[in-house]
Scaffold this motif. Structure first.
Motif, PDB file in Angstrom:
ATOM      1  N   LYS A   1      22.790 -24.346  14.596  1.00 54.29           N
ATOM      2  CA  LYS A   1      21.329 -24.249  14.600  1.00 54.29           C
ATOM      3  C   LYS A   1      20.858 -23.592  15.896  1.00 54.29           C
TER       4      LYS A   1
ATOM      5  N   ARG B   1      21.541 -19.926  15.800  1.00 52.75           N
ATOM      6  CA  ARG B   1      20.545 -19.221  14.985  1.00 52.75           C
ATOM      7  C   ARG B   1      19.264 -18.985  15.784  1.00 52.75           C
ATOM      8  N   ILE B   2      18.762 -20.053  16.415  1.00 49.71           N
ATOM      9  CA  ILE B   2      17.511 -19.905  17.165  1.00 49.71           C
ATOM     10  C   ILE B   2      17.711 -18.925  18.322  1.00 49.71           C
TER      11      ILE B   2
ATOM     12  N   LEU C   1      22.061 -12.405  12.484  1.00 46.00           N
ATOM     13  CA  LEU C   1      21.328 -13.628  12.163  1.00 46.00           C
ATOM     14  C   LEU C   1      21.662 -14.156  10.772  1.00 46.00           C
TER      15      LEU C   1
END
Lengths: 545, 146
Positions: free
Chosen positions: A295, A298-299, A106
């Motif tokens: 993004k 990441r999520i 992460l």
């Protein structure tokens, strides 16, 4: 980890003849559903970015489930539950690192990789380093990690199906798993692989949740009663007398006494391999190319962490549940702890369901390994090393990947059948060690160290790869005087997990080789890589929505 | 095949479309979404972006979170095998129905989730900073996805 394979060697009694059991029915149901998905994906998977990266159109929660499905192997599901059922606390402690490792993914790797790469981790390395030597080494490392991991999974699969489906032989089980994974990957590409992984994750989570609830119900939903029982698990002593042991007490696997002082160091070494290696596992990394942007990547990691963490916490109930309700004396093989617990608490149908979950678990992992290996071969080695980055005919890269997937699958089936009687569990540790010692150092240095150059990457990958393999060969996993390993001799290296030595070795080799070389060409593109990695400017777009 | 390929139109799904392959005959660069990072070097003036003070601030802000967060989770995680391995008496202390060793191992999961959650919130700010930088550049060809 070695539990599944122990099952292979133990040769549990298998009745001859073929019976139609609920478990077989659920296996077949899963196979039919996934073949349907493969058919649907095959019609959509035209074009390289659709085939290799599912059109970069996977959403965050889908990818989170798929990462979890890709990562949680049968060794996690059955192995850790069995470890806790037989050894208590240490099995639970062992499971912790598998989640914590995702923080490296992460915080450090997922987003830069998605922003600056295309299909493989080598894309990021080739970006400012000399592409051909770096890609050749990265492809070698990727194929090594994937093949080792796959053989361990396939041998485990053969042993497991033999136990769960009496009547199906080892060879038939391995061949069946191998053919299915080839079909998913060759015809369905990344899209089919992704959905197989998503379905597996959902099945695994619902099965574990239901089983955990049944365990708690057995203790009247009282944690106090549950842990009271965990505090006095009846275990047969060496002289056959039943003694009550506190299974929350640490030390049965990694304790100083049982390991002649090396246990804690070995666990730290394993932890290092997990924390550094998960972020270098090719089949995990390719998943971040399937989402539209950094993004979403990441999520999706956070989704994966929620699922993986919840799963490992539930292994407490599965493992301690089997230890207290069944007691170790009544479990034939460690790996059967969770399925037998399901049978005791939920009956034949639930046993069948849990068996089908185990089968789905194996298939999802091997399919992910196959596609990452074939992608690396086609994209890194065939197109970019052999053909200098140009395709000679339309769709060639995808065609080569499909052939590679077929070959990888065939080789894995062959080796898994050949290695049937050998304990190959150390191959999983080896895969993580190579990922941590070879892949991760060069990914990190390439992203964050301006001076890093081609020599550094080639030496880092080479020393990390060879160092891990040599240390494993010298370790108690392979050199065992009692005759359980491949070599009958006293081990030269005391630890089963080489990470604590091989990871610094990989970093050191990359560092020294960089400084020994006067090559400074890589510095000119460092600004560009940094901007790309941190802003997403110029990153690969989604092609499907 | 159209005369003037529109780089923004996705042809990948069509079999044999020109986007299906990276490059045929090296004559023209591949469309934006099929380019590898080193193929579309001239899309953005990278050095200009790298020199922008806003970009320096973004890198600093990221490092200020990621470096300490990584150190924290590594220390917290490796404390588990160290304490359990070499200080078993301490870890066997009872806490309610369980012991300290179990509580500490269980806390690792919540630690990992907490770090991930805090990072998600921080990263939203990093996204805003990055978007502000991209906005300053106008809309470059093959720019940020979505």
């Amino acid at each position: 980890m070695n539990l599944i394979l122990a099952a292979a060697a133990s040769g549990a009694p298998v009745p001859s003849g073929f019976h139609f059991t609920p478990a077989l029915g659920m296996f077949l149901g899963f196979v039919l559903v996934t073949l349907g998905i493969t058919y649907w994906s095959a019609r959509k998977s035209t074009g390289a970015s659709n085939y290799f990266a599912a059109g970069r159109g996977i959403t965050a929660w889908q990818n989170g489930l798929a990462v979890a499905g890709d990562y949680m192997s049968a060794a996690s599901f059955l192995g850790i539950a069995g470890m806790i059922a037989f050894k208590g606390y240490d099995g639970f402690m062992y499971s912790v690192g598998w989640l914590v490792a995702y923080l490296t993914v992460l915080l450090v790797v997922a987003e830069p990789l998605r922003n600056a790469g295309k299909y493989t981790m080598a894309d990021v390395l080739a970006y400012r380093l000399s592409p051909r030597p770096v890609r050749a080494m990265a492809a070698l490392s990727t194929l090594t990690v994937s093949t080792f991991y796959m053989i361990a999974q396939m041998v485990g699969a053969g042993a497991l199906v033999k136990l769960l489906l009496p009547g199906v032989g080892y060879e038939a089980a391995v061949a069946g798993v191998g053919v299915l994974m080839i079909v998913y990957v060759v015809f369905g590409g990344m899209l089919a692989t992704t959905w197989v992984q998503i379905i597996k994750a959902i099945l695994l989570m619902s099965g574990s949740l239901f089983l955990s609830v049944l365990v708690l119900k057995h203790f009247d939903y009282s944690f106090v009663k549950f842990f009271e029982a965990v505090g006095k698990v009846p275990v047969a002593g060496p002289d056959g007398v039943i003694v009550h042991k506190d299974f929350l007490k640490p030390g049965l696997i990694f304790g100083l006494e049982v390991t002649k002082g090396w246990g804690p160091v070995d666990l730290i070494s394993l932890g290092l391999a997990l924390v550094f290696g998960t972020a270098g596992l090719p089949h995990v990394l390719v998943r971040f190319y399937t989402v539209p942007d950094a993004k979403t990547a990441r999520i999706s990691v956070v989704w994966a962490m929620a699922i993986i963490g919840a799963f490992y916490i539930m292994t407490t109930f599965l493992g301690f549940g089997a230890a207290t309700i069944l007691t170790p004396a009544n479990i034939s093989v460690e790996n059967m702890s969770a399925p037998l617990l399901a049978k005791a608490l939920g009956g034949e149908i639930f046993f069948a369901f849990i068996s089908a979950v185990a089968f789905a678990t194996i298939l999802a992992v091997v399919a992910g390994l196959t596609i990452s290996a074939s992608t690396s071969f086609a994209h890194d080695f065939y197109t970019n090393v052999l053909h200098h980055g140009t395709e000679r005919a339309p769709g060639e890269e995808v065609r080569v990947a499909r052939i590679a997937a077929f070959v990888v699958g065939a080789v894995a089936i062959f080796l898994a059948i050949k290695l049937q009687t050998i304990n190959v569990a150390f191959l999983v540790g080896l895969a993580f060690a190579v990922a941590a010692s070879a892949n991760l150092p060069v990914i990190v240095l390439s992203l964050f160290w301006k001076r890093f150059n081609t020599d550094g990457a080639v030496w880092g990958l080479g020393v990390g790869l060879v160092g891990s393999i040599v240390l494993i060969i010298l370790s108690p996993s392979v050199m065992d005087p009692s005759g359980k390993g491949l070599i009958h001799a006293a081990p030269w290296f005391p630890l089963k997990n080489p990470g604590i030595v091989s990871i610094p070795l990989g970093f050191l080799a990359a560092f020294i080789a960089t400084l020994m070389s006067n090559d400074r060409r890589s510095e000119t593109k460092f600004a560009e890589l940094t901007v790309r990695a941190n802003t997403g400017l110029g990153s690969e777009k989604a092609t499907a929505h | 095949m159209p005369d003037k390929p529109n780089p923004d139109r996705d042809l990948t799904a069509a079999v044999g479309a020109e986007t299906d392959v990276a490059r045929l005959g090296h004559s023209s660069p591949p469309p934006a979404h099929e380019q590898t990072a080193d193929e579309d070097v001239d899309v953005v003036d990278w050095d200009r972006v790298a020199a922008m003070p806003e970009f320096g601030a973004l890198l600093k802000a990221k490092a200020a979170f990621i470096v300490p967060a990584s150190l924290f989770f590594v220390v917290y995680y490796f404390a588990l095998p160290v304490l359990v391995g070499w200080f078993p008496e301490l870890m066997e202390k009872r806490i309610g129905p369980v012991n300290l060793a179990y509580v500490f191992a269980l806390s690792q999961f919540f630690m990992a989730w907490a770090v991930a959650f805090v990072y998600l919130r921080k990263a939203a700010k990093f996204d805003d900073q990055a978007n502000a930088i991209i906005a300053q550049l106008g809309t470059p060809k093959g720019g940020q996805s979505k």
